[in-house]
Design a protein around this motif. Structure first.
Motif, PDB file in Angstrom:
ATOM      1  N   ASP A  80      22.604 -10.030 -28.759  1.00 11.10           N
ATOM      2  CA  ASP A  80      22.198  -9.913 -30.163  1.00 11.10           C
ATOM      3  C   ASP A  80      22.409  -8.488 -30.688  1.00 11.10           C
ATOM      4  N   GLY A  81      23.560  -7.894 -30.336  1.00 10.81           N
ATOM      5  CA  GLY A  81      23.912  -6.573 -30.839  1.00 10.81           C
ATOM      6  C   GLY A  81      23.296  -5.404 -30.106  1.00 10.81           C
ATOM      7  N   ARG A  82      22.546  -5.676 -29.046  1.00  7.58           N
ATOM      8  CA  ARG A  82      21.847  -4.623 -28.300  1.00  7.58           C
ATOM      9  C   ARG A  82      22.390  -4.556 -26.882  1.00  7.58           C
ATOM     10  N   LEU A  83      22.661  -3.365 -26.377  1.00  7.82           N
ATOM     11  CA  LEU A  83      23.114  -3.209 -25.009  1.00  7.82           C
ATOM     12  C   LEU A  83      21.941  -3.345 -24.050  1.00  7.82           C
ATOM     13  N   ILE A  84      22.116  -4.191 -23.022  1.00 13.34           N
ATOM     14  CA  ILE A  84      21.020  -4.454 -22.087  1.00 13.34           C
ATOM     15  C   ILE A  84      21.410  -4.217 -20.628  1.00 13.34           C
ATOM     16  N   GLY A  85      22.670  -3.922 -20.378  1.00 13.16           N
ATOM     17  CA  GLY A  85      23.101  -3.674 -19.005  1.00 13.16           C
ATOM     18  C   GLY A  85      24.495  -3.077 -18.973  1.00 13.16           C
ATOM     19  N   SER A  86      24.857  -2.533 -17.818  1.00 14.82           N
ATOM     20  CA  SER A  86      26.182  -1.924 -17.698  1.00 14.82           C
ATOM     21  C   SER A  86      26.594  -1.849 -16.234  1.00 14.82           C
ATOM     22  N   MET A  87      27.883  -1.678 -16.028  1.00 13.14           N
ATOM     23  CA  MET A  87      28.438  -1.455 -14.694  1.00 13.14           C
ATOM     24  C   MET A  87      29.674  -0.591 -14.862  1.00 13.14           C
ATOM     25  N   THR A  88      29.807   0.397 -14.008  1.00 14.42           N
ATOM     26  CA  THR A  88      30.906   1.358 -14.099  1.00 14.42           C
ATOM     27  C   THR A  88      31.585   1.493 -12.750  1.00 14.42           C
ATOM     28  N   ALA A  89      32.911   1.650 -12.771  1.00 16.74           N
ATOM     29  CA  ALA A  89      33.666   1.805 -11.528  1.00 16.74           C
ATOM     30  C   ALA A  89      34.866   2.706 -11.770  1.00 16.74           C
ATOM     31  N   LEU A  90      35.449   3.185 -10.691  1.00 19.67           N
ATOM     32  CA  LEU A  90      36.710   3.921 -10.733  1.00 19.67           C
ATOM     33  C   LEU A  90      37.572   3.431  -9.598  1.00 19.67           C
ATOM     34  N   ILE A  91      38.842   3.796  -9.598  1.00 20.28           N
ATOM     35  CA  ILE A  91      39.746   3.472  -8.503  1.00 20.28           C
ATOM     36  C   ILE A  91      39.883   4.698  -7.610  1.00 20.28           C
ATOM     37  N   VAL A  92      39.800   4.468  -6.302  1.00 18.97           N
ATOM     38  CA  VAL A  92      40.009   5.549  -5.337  1.00 18.97           C
ATOM     39  C   VAL A  92      41.062   5.106  -4.328  1.00 18.97           C
ATOM     40  N   ASP A  93      41.663   6.089  -3.647  1.00 12.56           N
ATOM     41  CA  ASP A  93      42.669   5.768  -2.639  1.00 12.56           C
ATOM     42  C   ASP A  93      42.085   5.955  -1.241  1.00 12.56           C
ATOM     43  N   ASP A  94      42.862   5.585  -0.243  1.00 14.76           N
ATOM     44  CA  ASP A  94      42.373   5.633   1.130  1.00 14.76           C
ATOM     45  C   ASP A  94      42.068   7.051   1.585  1.00 14.76           C
ATOM     46  N   ALA A  95      42.831   8.027   1.090  1.00 18.58           N
ATOM     47  CA  ALA A  95      42.587   9.419   1.478  1.00 18.58           C
ATOM     48  C   ALA A  95      41.202   9.869   1.023  1.00 18.58           C
ATOM     49  N   GLN A  96      40.781   9.442  -0.159  1.00 26.05           N
ATOM     50  CA  GLN A  96      39.462   9.818  -0.662  1.00 26.05           C
ATOM     51  C   GLN A  96      38.346   9.187   0.164  1.00 26.05           C
ATOM     52  N   LEU A  97      38.649   8.068   0.818  1.00 29.80           N
ATOM     53  CA  LEU A  97      37.639   7.351   1.594  1.00 29.80           C
ATOM     54  C   LEU A  97      37.663   7.699   3.071  1.00 29.80           C
ATOM     55  N   SER A  98      38.614   8.529   3.490  1.00 27.45           N
ATOM     56  CA  SER A  98      38.693   8.877   4.906  1.00 27.45           C
ATOM     57  C   SER A  98      37.492   9.743   5.293  1.00 27.45           C
ATOM     58  N   GLY A  99      36.942   9.486   6.471  1.00 28.18           N
ATOM     59  CA  GLY A  99      35.741  10.205   6.886  1.00 28.18           C
ATOM     60  C   GLY A  99      34.534   9.720   6.111  1.00 28.18           C
ATOM     61  N   SER A 100      33.489  10.517   6.118  1.00 25.46           N
ATOM     62  CA  SER A 100      32.262  10.156   5.418  1.00 25.46           C
ATOM     63  C   SER A 100      32.297  10.668   3.980  1.00 25.46           C
ATOM     64  N   HIS A 101      31.561  10.017   3.116  1.00 28.78           N
ATOM     65  CA  HIS A 101      31.476  10.486   1.734  1.00 28.78           C
ATOM     66  C   HIS A 101      30.069  10.227   1.209  1.00 28.78           C
ATOM     67  N   THR A 102      29.747  10.869   0.105  1.00 30.81           N
ATOM     68  CA  THR A 102      28.490  10.645  -0.594  1.00 30.81           C
ATOM     69  C   THR A 102      28.794  10.045  -1.959  1.00 30.81           C
ATOM     70  N   TRP A 103      27.740   9.573  -2.633  1.00 37.03           N
ATOM     71  CA  TRP A 103      27.943   9.063  -3.989  1.00 37.03           C
ATOM     72  C   TRP A 103      28.507  10.171  -4.876  1.00 37.03           C
ATOM     73  N   ALA A 104      28.006  11.374  -4.723  1.00 35.08           N
ATOM     74  CA  ALA A 104      28.441  12.483  -5.582  1.00 35.08           C
ATOM     75  C   ALA A 104      29.911  12.808  -5.376  1.00 35.08           C
ATOM     76  N   THR A 105      30.372  12.838  -4.120  1.00 33.35           N
ATOM     77  CA  THR A 105      31.765  13.222  -3.877  1.00 33.35           C
ATOM     78  C   THR A 105      32.737  12.128  -4.288  1.00 33.35           C
ATOM     79  N   ILE A 106      32.390  10.867  -4.047  1.00 38.29           N
ATOM     80  CA  ILE A 106      33.341   9.786  -4.315  1.00 38.29           C
ATOM     81  C   ILE A 106      33.403   9.428  -5.797  1.00 38.29           C
ATOM     82  N   THR A 107      32.344   9.775  -6.558  1.00 33.86           N
ATOM     83  CA  THR A 107      32.345   9.472  -7.996  1.00 33.86           C
ATOM     84  C   THR A 107      32.474  10.724  -8.858  1.00 33.86           C
TER      85      THR A 107
END
Length: 222
Positions: A69-96
């Protein structure tokens, strides 16, 4: 992207629209955060205008919102990453990139979830699951290999003296325990592929997160 749905809670129907959010939705997006994370949650951790501008300009396909009814009530956000960015361990801050997604890699094959949020008054309508399903559709549309993201483990602090993080996740998968977040992600079709320490400042999860994956059944590497 835009689609209309009817959702129900206690037999009461609501007509919602899931679509991409844009610059005109910035205040509404911040209001979602304000209602979902009231004080004492620090306001500086809500989405800010600079972050939302980056989402819209860098990867609009990964910027979804829910409107009723014209009001925002939810959201979801994403990005694309490659395998190099995912190698080893990561945190939410580093990967986003601390939520700014300036590290968005259009050539990558993994859609990584930054955030999913529904305001409290609408959490019985299954809207979070519809947001997840819609993001799976983005994965298929863009011919990506999978969706991935860190799932909080808010029930873990209650049993940390009797189970390792890995055992806790396994127990949830096997139905021996229930976790508000992990059980939801399992119902959405995501499966655990690992546990990450120091992923997010989250005392309930003791700062752990389960990496939860959904594989594109239509993906063809060739």
């Amino acid at each position: 992207m835009r689609k209309e749905l009817i959702v129900y809670a206690d037999g009461a129907p609501k007509k919602i629209v899931i679509r991409n959010y844009g610059l005109a939705d910035i205040e509404g997006m911040i209001e979602i955060q304000r209602q979902s994370f009231p004080p004492p949650f620090p306001a500086e951790l809500w989405w800010n205008e600079a972050q939302l501008n980056e989402h819209v300009s860098r990867f609009p396909e990964g910027a979804l919102c829910v409107e009723e009814d014209g009001r925002l009530i939810g959201s979801m956000t994403a990005l694309i990453v490659d395998d190099a960015q995912l190698s080893g361990s990561h945190t939410w801050a580093t990967i986003t990139d601390n939520g700014y997604i300036r590290n968005h890699a259009p050539h990558g094959e993994t859609l990584y979830v930054v955030d999913v949020c529904v305001i409290p008054a609408y959490r019985k309508y299954g809207i979070g699951k519809w947001l997840m399903q819609t993001m799976y559709e983005v994965v298929v549309h863009l011919r990506l290999r999978r969706l991935l993201g860190g799932g909080r483990m808010p029930g873990y602090h209650l049993v940390s003296d009797e189970a390792t993080p890995e055992q806790y996740v396994e127990d949830v998968v096997n139905g021996q325990r229930r976790d508000p977040v992990l059980s939801f992600l399992l119902r959405c079709g995501r499966l655990p592929v690992g546990v990450v320490a120091h992923y997010l400042e989250d005392e309930e999860s003791l700062h752990y997160a389960a990496l939860m994956e959904w594989r594109n059944p239509f993906y063809n590497q060739e």
